[in-house]
Design a protein around this motif. Sequence first.
Motif, short mmCIF file in Angstrom:
data_model
loop_
_atom_site.label_atom_id
_atom_site.label_comp_id
_atom_site.label_asym_id
_atom_site.label_seq_id
_atom_site.Cartn_x
_atom_site.Cartn_y
_atom_site.Cartn_z
N ARG A 128 50.20 20.06 44.99
CA ARG A 128 49.98 19.56 46.35
C ARG A 128 50.76 20.38 47.38
NH1 ARG A 128 50.83 13.19 45.63
NH2 ARG A 128 52.81 14.07 45.02
N ARG A 129 51.95 20.82 47.01
CA ARG A 129 52.82 21.56 47.91
C ARG A 129 52.39 23.02 48.08
NH1 ARG A 129 56.85 20.99 44.97
NH2 ARG A 129 57.27 23.12 44.37
N ARG A 130 51.80 23.60 47.04
CA ARG A 130 51.45 25.03 47.04
C ARG A 130 49.97 25.21 46.68
NH1 ARG A 130 56.34 28.00 46.08
NH2 ARG A 130 55.21 29.75 46.93
N PRO A 131 49.04 24.70 47.47
CA PRO A 131 47.63 24.72 47.07
C PRO A 131 47.04 26.13 46.86
CG PRO A 131 47.85 24.00 49.35
CD PRO A 131 49.23 24.06 48.78
N ALA A 132 47.39 27.09 47.69
CA ALA A 132 46.83 28.44 47.51
C ALA A 132 47.37 29.08 46.24
CB ALA A 132 47.15 29.31 48.73
N LEU A 133 48.64 28.87 45.97
CA LEU A 133 49.23 29.41 44.75
C LEU A 133 48.61 28.74 43.54
CD1 LEU A 133 51.29 31.30 43.50
CD2 LEU A 133 53.05 29.57 43.91
N TYR A 134 48.45 27.43 43.59
CA TYR A 134 47.83 26.68 42.50
C TYR A 134 46.40 27.18 42.25
CZ TYR A 134 46.48 22.80 39.52
OH TYR A 134 46.04 22.04 38.45
N ASP A 135 45.67 27.43 43.34
CA ASP A 135 44.30 27.94 43.20
C ASP A 135 44.27 29.27 42.47
OD1 ASP A 135 43.15 25.75 44.41
OD2 ASP A 135 42.90 26.73 46.36
N ALA A 136 45.19 30.17 42.82
CA ALA A 136 45.24 31.47 42.15
C ALA A 136 45.54 31.29 40.66
CB ALA A 136 46.29 32.37 42.79
N MET A 137 46.39 30.33 40.35
CA MET A 137 46.80 30.11 38.96
C MET A 137 45.72 29.44 38.12
SD MET A 137 50.58 28.73 40.04
CE MET A 137 51.00 28.00 38.46
N PHE A 138 45.05 28.42 38.69
CA PHE A 138 44.22 27.55 37.85
C PHE A 138 42.82 27.24 38.35
CE2 PHE A 138 48.67 26.02 36.95
CZ PHE A 138 48.79 26.68 35.75
N THR A 139 42.46 27.70 39.54
CA THR A 139 41.14 27.36 40.06
C THR A 139 40.23 28.58 40.20
OG1 THR A 139 42.10 25.50 41.25
CG2 THR A 139 39.91 26.18 41.92
N HIS A 140 40.74 29.62 40.83
CA HIS A 140 39.95 30.84 41.01
C HIS A 140 39.87 31.63 39.70
CE1 HIS A 140 39.49 30.39 45.29
NE2 HIS A 140 40.79 30.33 45.48
N MET A 141 38.80 32.35 39.56
CA MET A 141 38.66 33.23 38.41
C MET A 141 39.59 34.43 38.60
SD MET A 141 36.54 31.89 36.30
CE MET A 141 36.23 33.27 35.23
N VAL A 142 40.48 34.62 37.66
CA VAL A 142 41.36 35.79 37.70
C VAL A 142 41.29 36.46 36.34
CG1 VAL A 142 42.94 34.93 39.48
CG2 VAL A 142 43.38 34.39 37.09
N ASP A 143 41.58 37.74 36.34
CA ASP A 143 41.51 38.51 35.10
C ASP A 143 42.83 38.40 34.35
OD1 ASP A 143 40.55 40.15 33.12
OD2 ASP A 143 40.99 42.00 34.22
N LEU A 144 43.07 37.23 33.79
CA LEU A 144 44.27 36.97 32.98
C LEU A 144 43.83 36.30 31.69
CD1 LEU A 144 46.84 35.48 35.53
CD2 LEU A 144 46.98 37.69 34.37
N PRO A 145 44.40 36.71 30.59
CA PRO A 145 44.07 36.02 29.33
C PRO A 145 44.90 34.75 29.21
CG PRO A 145 45.57 37.85 28.92
CD PRO A 145 45.26 37.86 30.39
#
Length: 195
Positions: free
Chosen positions: A102-119
Amino acid sequence: MTIQTRRERERAERERLIVTAARELAEAEGWDAVTTRRLAAEIEYSQPVLYSHFKGKDAIMAAVAVQGCEVLAAELRTARTAAGGVRGPLAAVGEAYTAFARRRPALYDAMFTHMVDLPFATPEAPAPLHEAFGELLAAVRPIAAEGDDPGLLTETYWAALHGLVTLMRSGRLPQEAHERRLALLIGHFVPPDAD
């Protein structure tokens, strides 16, 4: 200090600057505002310099996600180790996880919502991803019943936390009932009298 060492240090510092600028811009204006052109202007380097460090926005977002997992792991560890009993660490980790989202929504999105190239969930995953999951696992493992797979139980707990966060952020669940929902979730994993 050798020239090579100095260059490596300067390169690492530029990468940190790019990642920090991307995270701050995303937190202020959302990920759509993060472009290589905008980042180059923000950090006062040319776009080719950015591309010499990262292939593009997706690679930058992946680096932000790794950085976010470092922060999340530290916050979960602090919450877990400060709580006592069996139920306490699980509840503290759940509260810390949802507060972070809730405090860091953009950071949370990068970690767990947006598709990122991380295994994810593989041995090849970066260490901070393993550490963040490890903190969840450390809170869940003590409540695993004989024969339960603690890893699968942790994934289920994490999925429930993520679902609560996602549904609240999208307005599908009202914020004011969050604490009660979290207590219900914890209660299904560990009865209140388990401590």
